[in-house]
Design an enzyme around this catalytic site. Structure first.
Site, PDB file in Angstrom:
ATOM      1  N   GLY A  45      -7.301   0.553  -8.357  1.00  0.00           N
ATOM      2  CA  GLY A  45      -7.320   1.934  -7.881  1.00  0.00           C
ATOM      3  C   GLY A  45      -7.715   2.110  -6.433  1.00  0.00           C
ATOM      4  O   GLY A  45      -7.525   1.233  -5.596  1.00  0.00           O
ATOM      5  N   TRP A  46      -8.309   3.254  -6.183  1.00  0.00           N
ATOM      6  CA  TRP A  46      -8.526   3.794  -4.829  1.00  0.00           C
ATOM      7  C   TRP A  46      -9.679   3.116  -4.104  1.00  0.00           C
ATOM      8  O   TRP A  46     -10.753   2.935  -4.659  1.00  0.00           O
ATOM      9  CB  TRP A  46      -8.798   5.295  -4.998  1.00  0.00           C
ATOM     10  CG  TRP A  46      -8.464   6.122  -3.802  1.00  0.00           C
ATOM     11  CD1 TRP A  46      -9.342   6.805  -3.024  1.00  0.00           C
ATOM     12  CD2 TRP A  46      -7.163   6.396  -3.269  1.00  0.00           C
ATOM     13  NE1 TRP A  46      -8.661   7.465  -2.033  1.00  0.00           N
ATOM     14  CE2 TRP A  46      -7.320   7.238  -2.153  1.00  0.00           C
ATOM     15  CE3 TRP A  46      -5.859   5.985  -3.624  1.00  0.00           C
ATOM     16  CZ2 TRP A  46      -6.245   7.691  -1.386  1.00  0.00           C
ATOM     17  CZ3 TRP A  46      -4.793   6.433  -2.859  1.00  0.00           C
ATOM     18  CH2 TRP A  46      -5.001   7.284  -1.759  1.00  0.00           C
ATOM     19  N   HIS A 105       0.838  -1.206   0.000  1.00  0.00           N
ATOM     20  CA  HIS A 105       0.000   0.000   0.000  1.00  0.00           C
ATOM     21  C   HIS A 105       0.873   1.256   0.000  1.00  0.00           C
ATOM     22  O   HIS A 105       0.675   2.147   0.832  1.00  0.00           O
ATOM     23  CB  HIS A 105      -0.959   0.030   1.188  1.00  0.00           C
ATOM     24  CG  HIS A 105      -2.020  -1.017   1.148  1.00  0.00           C
ATOM     25  ND1 HIS A 105      -3.192  -0.903   1.857  1.00  0.00           N
ATOM     26  CD2 HIS A 105      -2.097  -2.189   0.490  1.00  0.00           C
ATOM     27  CE1 HIS A 105      -3.934  -1.978   1.642  1.00  0.00           C
ATOM     28  NE2 HIS A 105      -3.286  -2.771   0.813  1.00  0.00           N
ATOM     29  N   HIS A 161      -2.392  -5.384  -3.485  1.00  0.00           N
ATOM     30  CA  HIS A 161      -3.518  -4.467  -3.739  1.00  0.00           C
ATOM     31  C   HIS A 161      -4.795  -4.950  -3.035  1.00  0.00           C
ATOM     32  O   HIS A 161      -5.158  -6.126  -3.152  1.00  0.00           O
ATOM     33  CB  HIS A 161      -3.737  -4.377  -5.257  1.00  0.00           C
ATOM     34  CG  HIS A 161      -4.928  -3.561  -5.630  1.00  0.00           C
ATOM     35  ND1 HIS A 161      -5.051  -2.238  -5.297  1.00  0.00           N
ATOM     36  CD2 HIS A 161      -6.067  -3.885  -6.294  1.00  0.00           C
ATOM     37  CE1 HIS A 161      -6.210  -1.781  -5.719  1.00  0.00           C
ATOM     38  NE2 HIS A 161      -6.845  -2.762  -6.333  1.00  0.00           N
ATOM     39  N   LYS A 199      -8.852   8.735  -6.490  1.00  0.00           N
ATOM     40  CA  LYS A 199      -9.226   9.441  -5.264  1.00  0.00           C
ATOM     41  C   LYS A 199     -10.359  10.440  -5.534  1.00  0.00           C
ATOM     42  O   LYS A 199     -11.277  10.601  -4.737  1.00  0.00           O
ATOM     43  CB  LYS A 199      -7.989  10.170  -4.730  1.00  0.00           C
ATOM     44  CG  LYS A 199      -8.140  10.679  -3.332  1.00  0.00           C
ATOM     45  CD  LYS A 199      -6.815  11.227  -2.848  1.00  0.00           C
ATOM     46  CE  LYS A 199      -6.887  11.718  -1.425  1.00  0.00           C
ATOM     47  NZ  LYS A 199      -5.579  12.178  -0.941  1.00  0.00           N
TER      48      LYS A 199
HETATM   49  O1  0FX Z   1      -3.559   1.817   2.364  1.00  0.00           O
HETATM   50  P1  0FX Z   1      -4.978   1.844   1.972  1.00  0.00           P
HETATM   51  O2  0FX Z   1      -5.790   0.745   2.510  1.00  0.00           O
HETATM   52  O3  0FX Z   1      -5.128   1.741   0.365  1.00  0.00           O
HETATM   53  C1  0FX Z   1      -5.085   2.837  -0.537  1.00  0.00           C
HETATM   54  C2  0FX Z   1      -5.824   2.459  -1.811  1.00  0.00           C
HETATM   55  O4  0FX Z   1      -7.158   2.064  -1.532  1.00  0.00           O
HETATM   56  C3  0FX Z   1      -5.092   1.346  -2.525  1.00  0.00           C
HETATM   57  O5  0FX Z   1      -5.737   1.023  -3.725  1.00  0.00           O
HETATM   58  C4  0FX Z   1      -3.678   1.772  -2.804  1.00  0.00           C
HETATM   59  N1  0FX Z   1      -2.966   0.716  -3.475  1.00  0.00           N
HETATM   60  C5  0FX Z   1      -3.010   2.152  -1.498  1.00  0.00           C
HETATM   61  C6  0FX Z   1      -1.628   2.677  -1.732  1.00  0.00           C
HETATM   62  O6  0FX Z   1      -3.763   3.187  -0.815  1.00  0.00           O
HETATM   63  O7  0FX Z   1      -5.604   3.268   2.270  1.00  0.00           O
HETATM   64  P2  0FX Z   1      -5.836   4.071   3.621  1.00  0.00           P
HETATM   65  O8  0FX Z   1      -5.033   3.474   4.715  1.00  0.00           O
HETATM   66  O9  0FX Z   1      -5.678   5.509   3.295  1.00  0.00           O
HETATM   67  O10 0FX Z   1      -7.382   3.825   3.933  1.00  0.00           O
HETATM   68  C7  0FX Z   1      -7.870   2.593   4.374  1.00  0.00           C
HETATM   69  C8  0FX Z   1      -9.358   2.578   4.235  1.00  0.00           C
HETATM   70  O11 0FX Z   1      -9.900   3.590   5.071  1.00  0.00           O
HETATM   71  C9  0FX Z   1      -9.874   2.886   2.840  1.00  0.00           C
HETATM   72  O12 0FX Z   1     -10.041   1.713   2.066  1.00  0.00           O
HETATM   73  C10 0FX Z   1     -11.201   3.554   3.096  1.00  0.00           C
HETATM   74  C11 0FX Z   1     -11.038   4.159   4.464  1.00  0.00           C
HETATM   75  N2  0FX Z   1     -10.901   5.621   4.432  1.00  0.00           N
HETATM   76  C12 0FX Z   1      -9.695   6.230   4.563  1.00  0.00           C
HETATM   77  C13 0FX Z   1      -9.604   7.608   4.557  1.00  0.00           C
HETATM   78  C14 0FX Z   1      -8.265   8.306   4.666  1.00  0.00           C
HETATM   79  C15 0FX Z   1     -12.060   6.361   4.319  1.00  0.00           C
HETATM   80  O13 0FX Z   1     -13.153   5.790   4.217  1.00  0.00           O
HETATM   81  N3  0FX Z   1     -11.970   7.732   4.292  1.00  0.00           N
HETATM   82  C16 0FX Z   1     -10.782   8.367   4.404  1.00  0.00           C
HETATM   83  O14 0FX Z   1     -10.764   9.643   4.375  1.00  0.00           O
END
Ligand code: 0FX
Length: 244
Positions: free
Chosen positions: A104-105, A76, A95, A189
């Site tokens: 993606g996101w 990630h 992923h 995003k």
């Molecule tokens: O690290 P990660 O789980 O994953 C994201 C992307 O989804 C992924 O496709 C990409 N390869 C990776 C580099 O980045 O993301 P996270 O730790 O920022 O967020 C985890 C989960 O938290 C996300 O799936 C949805 C949720 N979230 C996060 C934030 C910051 C929200 O619902 N709202 C937010 O504002």
């Protein structure tokens, strides 16, 4: 000893996968790194080591990686891998979506909205996002009672399982890849940001409304909102679901 660079912006997943890499520490040297925007202090404290910072937009950083490592594993990592990096070293990505269906996101959010299948994928990195040849992938069961958070938690478990099952083949480069069937779907995003804005005039079925709101409900995080017509202020919305 061969050096492997692990690059991540997700501390939770780093901590969960660390023991998987540690099992091979007699044969490989693992270095941890993060992006410039991640919290170095927090990573250093929790990973108990000197975490490096690499900015993949900087040629000097990319050259350093190319010089010192024989494999890069993205857990990630939120940075885009430049062409010079992926053409000079084998780069692999874990992923939280089932490629090519959910590239993606925040894949689980879009899988709830579109009622598409979801899972996790380990793949080689090529020039497009979540697009390279697939090393391993597996589905996760999505249920009507899932929110983004509960589905995400299942996906993280699946990512860890896939890594554990494939770590040896990844480190020794003995896996056989699958070419993705098609281009699939790619969400960015800005697509997520757009979804978060609820339009009070939009006409939806109740099912569509529930799906939109559960897709955007992720624990305490503030995602979906509408503007209070009286005060002009943002009001955040989350949905709680449970079986009777
Ligand atoms: O690290 P990660 O789980 O994953 C994201 C992307 O989804 C992924 O496709 C990409 N390869 C990776 C580099 O980045 O993301 P996270 O730790 O920022 O967020 C985890 C989960 O938290 C996300 O799936 C949805 C949720 N979230 C996060 C934030 C910051 C929200 O619902 N709202 C937010 O504002």
């Amino acid at each position: 000893m061969k050096k492997v660079l692990i690059i991540s912006d997700n501390l939770q997943l780093c901590l969960r996968t660390l023991p998987i890499f540690e099992e091979y520490s007699h044969e490989f040297e693992f270095d941890y790194s993060i992006s410039p925007f991640s919290d170095k202090k927090q990573f250093n404290e929790k990973l108990l080591g000197a975490v490096k910072v690499f900015d993949l937009r900087l040629e000097a950083d990319v050259n350093l990686i190319i010089k010192h490592y024989s494999l890069v594993i993205s857990i990630h990592c939120k940075q885009l891998f430049p062409e010079s990096l992926i053409t000079n070293i084998r780069c692999i990505n874990i992923h939280p979506g089932y490629n090519p269906i959910n590239r993606g996101w925040y894949p689980q959010i879009f899988s709830i909205i579109n009622d598409s299948e979801i899972g996790a994928t380990i793949h080689e990195i090529d020039e497009d996002i979540d697009h390279g040849n697939i090393i391993a992938r597996s589905f996760v069961k999505k249920e009507m009672v899932d929110t983004s958070k509960s589905l995400y938690d299942k996906i993280l478990e699946k990512e860890i399982e896939l890594l554990r099952d494939n770590i040896e083949a990844i480190l020794f480069n003995t896996y056989i890849t699958i070419v993705p069937e098609d281009e699939g779907n790619l969400y960015l995003k800005r697509d997520f940001k757009e979804l978060c804005k609820l339009n009070l005039e939009e006409k939806l079925t109740m099912l569509e409304a529930i799906n939109r709101l559960r897709a955007l409900s992720h624990g305490e995080l503030n995602n979906a909102y509408f503007i209070d017509p009286d005060t002009g202020q943002k009001i955040f919305v989350t949905l709680n679901l449970k079986y009777s």
